[in-house]
Design a protein around this motif. Structure first.
Motif, PDB file in Angstrom:
ATOM      1  N   HIS A  46       0.825  -1.214   0.000  1.00 32.94           N
ATOM      2  CA  HIS A  46       0.000   0.000   0.000  1.00 32.94           C
ATOM      3  C   HIS A  46       0.860   1.266   0.000  1.00 32.94           C
ATOM      4  CE1 HIS A  46      -4.269   1.391   0.559  1.00 32.94           C
ATOM      5  NE2 HIS A  46      -3.577   2.507   0.473  1.00 32.94           N
ATOM      6  N   THR A  47       2.069   1.179   0.510  1.00 34.02           N
ATOM      7  CA  THR A  47       2.942   2.367   0.532  1.00 34.02           C
ATOM      8  C   THR A  47       3.347   2.781  -0.888  1.00 34.02           C
ATOM      9  OG1 THR A  47       3.713   1.689   2.707  1.00 34.02           O
ATOM     10  CG2 THR A  47       5.023   3.361   1.573  1.00 34.02           C
ATOM     11  N   ASP A  48       3.486   1.826  -1.807  1.00 30.60           N
ATOM     12  CA  ASP A  48       3.745   2.190  -3.217  1.00 30.60           C
ATOM     13  C   ASP A  48       2.573   3.037  -3.735  1.00 30.60           C
ATOM     14  OD1 ASP A  48       6.215   0.618  -3.692  1.00 30.60           O
ATOM     15  OD2 ASP A  48       4.911  -1.115  -3.391  1.00 30.60           O
ATOM     16  N   GLY A  66       8.340   0.320  -5.903  1.00 32.11           N
ATOM     17  CA  GLY A  66       8.572  -1.076  -5.534  1.00 32.11           C
ATOM     18  C   GLY A  66       9.630  -1.188  -4.448  1.00 32.11           C
ATOM     19  N   HIS A  67       9.243  -1.849  -3.335  1.00 30.97           N
ATOM     20  CA  HIS A  67      10.220  -2.009  -2.247  1.00 30.97           C
ATOM     21  C   HIS A  67      10.076  -3.369  -1.580  1.00 30.97           C
ATOM     22  CE1 HIS A  67       6.547  -0.494  -0.373  1.00 30.97           C
ATOM     23  NE2 HIS A  67       6.943  -1.098   0.728  1.00 30.97           N
ATOM     24  N   GLU A  68       9.371  -4.288  -2.275  1.00 26.05           N
ATOM     25  CA  GLU A  68       9.144  -5.623  -1.706  1.00 26.05           C
ATOM     26  C   GLU A  68       9.717  -6.621  -2.711  1.00 26.05           C
ATOM     27  OE1 GLU A  68       5.244  -6.102   0.982  1.00 26.05           O
ATOM     28  OE2 GLU A  68       4.924  -6.892  -1.006  1.00 26.05           O
ATOM     29  N   GLY A 173      10.225  -8.782   2.285  1.00 29.57           N
ATOM     30  CA  GLY A 173      10.902  -7.492   2.144  1.00 29.57           C
ATOM     31  C   GLY A 173      10.103  -6.323   2.696  1.00 29.57           C
ATOM     32  N   CYS A 174       8.795  -6.526   2.895  1.00 33.50           N
ATOM     33  CA  CYS A 174       8.012  -5.502   3.610  1.00 33.50           C
ATOM     34  C   CYS A 174       6.837  -6.139   4.352  1.00 33.50           C
ATOM     35  CB  CYS A 174       7.539  -4.362   2.711  1.00 33.50           C
ATOM     36  SG  CYS A 174       6.657  -3.102   3.688  1.00 33.50           S
ATOM     37  N   GLY A 175       5.738  -6.394   3.642  1.00 32.66           N
ATOM     38  CA  GLY A 175       4.449  -6.675   4.285  1.00 32.66           C
ATOM     39  C   GLY A 175       4.457  -7.683   5.417  1.00 32.66           C
TER      40      GLY A 175
HETATM   41 ZN    ZN Z   1       5.705  -1.593   2.269  1.00 38.18          ZN
END
Ligand code: ZN
Ligand code: NAD
Ligand code: AHE
Ligand code: ZN
Length: 377
Positions: A46-48, A66-68, A173-175
């Motif tokens: 959701h942060t994207d 993209g960060h995941e 990587g994130c969630g």
């Molecule tokens: Zn995130």
């Protein structure tokens, strides 16, 4: 090969609020202390969407979000010693240098080494490694996993077990890590504690599984989307409340939750990013000791408020990023725990798309029928 630019596809966002466009981009070779990664899979968080939509005060364009991401090291720059070509890696938007004031403090997972340039969408030398149509394109959260190849700093990448499937490790990587870490590292949930989770997306569901792991008592989930009830229960929730439907006239969600928990939550978590929800979460905490942990990110200009009396009477308001996890130290163990079946990851995947259909993942998120879309790069 090392030393040469790579031409590949990436999803570029040219301006605030615009759909992503699949473009041919050039990815420069990694400089000293940088790593070029062939991204295999990425999740969409959701942060994207938060930054794409223009709500992020740090958001800038054009950019590759993209960060995941999970992938394989393609080449390394000078002086890189922690990863090598061919390593299977997870990208880390919260890096870990091990030597800055933050890293050495033992009090936080936030690392200060590259935070300023990362926030500006640049590599530490204040330039970008991406160009498209002759123009520089910004990096995002030190990762830019919506590109088939990306360049990150060596402190933003960690080698993990190559047997771990990358279409799952990307979500670490994130969630999944963010929610699980908030519940098991940041909160100190004891058996029988009552836990509240506001928002049952990937983050909230991960908090639920962490709380269940800690043998919480009640795990009460609050979401305005009824479809999330079944999801919440599957991950270990005991109760579900939809404040848009389940309140009697004149009744507040805080009153309902306080009644259900005989005085309030021992721990609760905002996983929505709404400042009104954050206030309700704080005020649903138990007098004297309840802690409310902010995970959701709020739009530019939004502020939280409550009566100071809420804090005078012992409630604690705090927050965390990436679940308090130090990526380079802890991610290999988290991947191993996943391999050993200690928590769910596969179950979060509701959609799979090739890169050229990445905009569908954003549509799904808006429709409320997605937990995580995984993009096959
Ligand atoms: Zn995130
Ligand atoms: P998501 O969109 O998948 O889930 C959000 C959920 O909240 C949805 O189920 C939605 O129905 C629910 N919701 C929205 N408004 C609500 C309200 N007023 N009351 C109750 N429920 C409501 O998002 P996600 O990917 O799980 O991310 C959740 C939040 O966490 C976002 O703000 C995201 O930017 C943030 N985030 C923070 C970190 C961190 O490290 N701090 C990491 C990842 C994501
Ligand atoms: N840039 C925004 C805030 C965005 C934000 O808080 N990001 C979280 C991670 S969300 C992952 O999905 C984070 O890591 N925060 C700590 C940090 O240093 O950015 C703003 O409000 O300016
Ligand atoms: Zn550091």
């Amino acid at each position: 090969t090392a030393g040469n630019p790579i031409t590949c596809k990436a999803a570029v966002c040219w301006g605030s609020g615009e759909d992503l466009k699949i473009e041919t981009v050039q990815v420069a070779p990694p400089k000293a202390h940088e790593v070029r990664v062939k991204v295999e899979y990425t999740g969409v968080c959701h942060t994207d969407e938060f930054t794409r939509s223009g709500q992020d005060p740090e958001g800038d364009f054009p950019v590759i979000f993209g960060h995941e991401g999970a992938g394989i090291v393609e080449s390394v720059g000078k002086d890189v010693v922690n990863v090598k070509v061919g390593d299977h890696v997870v990208l880390l938007y919260t890096p870990e240098c091990g030597e800055c004031k933050f890293c050495k403090s033992g009090k936080t997972n936030l690392c200060g080494k590259i935070r300023d340039t990362q926030g500006k969408g640049l590599m530490p030398d204040e330039t970008s490694r991406f160009t498209c149509k002759g123009k520089p394109i910004l990096h995002y959260m030190g990762c830019s996993s919506f590109s088939q190849y990306t360049v990150v700093t060596d402190i933003s990448v960690v080698t993990v077990n190559p047997k771990a499937p990358m279409d799952k490790t990307c979500l670490l990587g994130c969630g999944v890590t963010t929610g699980l870490g908030a519940a098991v590292n940041v909160a100190k949930i004891e058996p029988g504690d009552n836990v509240g989770v506001f928002g049952a997306g990937c983050i909230g569901l991960s908090v639920i599984q962490g709380a269940a792991q800690k043998k919480a008592g009640k795990i009460i989930v609050v979401d305005i989307n009824d479809d999330k009830k079944e999801w919440a229960m599957k991950f270990g929730a005991t109760d579900f409340v939809n404040p848009a439907k389940d309140l009697k006239p004149g009744e507040s969600i805080v009153e309902v939750l306080t009644k259900m928990t005989d005085g309030g939550f021992d721990w609760d978590f905002d996983c929505t990013g709404s400042v009104q929800v954050m206030r309700n979460a704080l005020e649903s905490c138990h007098k004297g000791w309840g802690q409310s942990i902010v995970i959701g990110v709020a739009a530019a200009g939004k502020e939280i408020s409550t009566r100071p009396f809420q804090l005078v009477t012992g409630r604690i308001w705090r927050g965390c990023a990436f679940g308090g996890v130090k990526g380079r130290s802890q991610m290999p163990g988290i991947v191993q725990d996943y391999m050993d079946g200690k928590f769910k990851v596969d179950e979060f995947i509701t959609q799979r798309y090739p890169l050229d259909q990445i905009n569908k993942a954003f549509v799904d998120m808006h429709n409320g029928n997605s937990i995580r879309a995984v993009i096959n790069m």
